[in-house]
Design an enzyme around this catalytic site. Structure first.
Site, short mmCIF file in Angstrom:
data_model
loop_
_atom_site.label_atom_id
_atom_site.label_comp_id
_atom_site.label_asym_id
_atom_site.label_seq_id
_atom_site.Cartn_x
_atom_site.Cartn_y
_atom_site.Cartn_z
N SER A 142 7.27 -0.16 -3.28
CA SER A 142 6.20 0.79 -3.57
C SER A 142 6.62 1.70 -4.71
CB SER A 142 5.90 1.64 -2.33
OG SER A 142 5.06 2.75 -2.65
N TYR A 156 8.10 7.01 4.61
CA TYR A 156 7.61 5.83 3.91
C TYR A 156 8.37 5.62 2.60
CZ TYR A 156 4.42 2.65 1.51
OH TYR A 156 3.88 1.58 0.82
#
Length: 250
Positions: A142, A156
């Site tokens: 990501s 995350y």
């Protein structure tokens, strides 16, 4: 460019995984699709085989947090298709909460799914590739892996930084072999997990986002920000933006 005919995608029942499956099916590739929701996987497989009758699509139920099952399912796919030419480690979770707010359960689940379970998938894939003496590992990380982030994204971002580092180390380990490793760092692409990014002016629609992911995968580059615009220039900004501003815009 090596033709990767048999492609395994985890987390393929929705979101980015489903989008990539559609793009690869249109290119005539055989697919091994796995995820927790078998009814969605089977419906997708039937649709893709109808639209592209020359391809093979096989499915398996897989909870990536069942690490033994990861190894067995990957092995079953390799046997069924005859080989696995590319494995896309895509299954992930975005469920974190601010640190210290009593939601360690959510942060732990995010870390376990996005890092530990992803590490199991990397191990399983590379083990098969070593036996085959060929293959392409793709790790979907990501954009948030670039640095630590506040609020709901802390766990995350940490999980994605971890798996990016694992992929980088794996790539260094396999340097000079016929096994390639690609790390993808997507920005905001509309998906089931990112259902709140639709109002974000930087968000990319699902289909062009999937096309951009597949284009980056097919290039077999070591690392790619996806889509290139605006995420490549923003990656430079992300590294230097002060924490105060970062918290404001996260």
């Amino acid at each position: 460019m090596v033709l990767r005919k048999n492609i395994l995608i985890t987390g393929a029942s929705s979101g980015l995984g489903e989008g990539m499956a559609r793009q690869f099916a249109a290119k005539g590739r055989n697919l091994a699709l796995c995820g927790r929701r078998t009814e969605k996987l089977d419906a997708l497989a039937a649709e893709l085989k109808t639209a592209h009758p020359g391809i093979t699509v096989v499915t398996r139920k897989l909870d990536v947090n069942d690490h033994d099952q990861v190894f067995s399912v990957f092995g079953e796919f390799a046997q069924e298709l005859g080989s696995l030419d590319r494995v896309i480690v895509n299954a992930g979770l975005g469920k974190g909460q601010p640190i210290g707010t009593g939601r360690f359960d959510a942060n732990r689940e995010t870390l376990e799914t996005n890092f530990i379970a992803a590490a199991a998938q990397v191990e399983a894939a590379v083990g098969i590739f070593r036996e085959q003496r060929a293959g392409h590992l793709v790790v979907v990380s990501s954009f948030s892996a670039i640095r630590g982030l506040p609020k709901n994204v802390t766990a995350y971002a940490a999980s994605k930084a971890g798996i990016s580092s694992l992929a980088q180390g794996t790539r260094a380990e396999l340097r000079g072999t016929p096994i390639k490793v690609t790390t993808l760092l997507p920005g905001y692409i509309e998906s089931e997990m990112n259902d709140k990014v639709g109002g974000n002016p930087l968000a990319t629609k699902a289909e062009p986002g999937a096309r951009a992911l597949v284009k980056a995968i097919e290039s077999e580059t070591a690392k790619a920000y996806v889509p290139t615009w605006p995420w490549v220039p923003l990656s430079l900004v992300m590294r230097v933006i002060p924490d105060g501003l970062l918290r404001k815009f996260t």
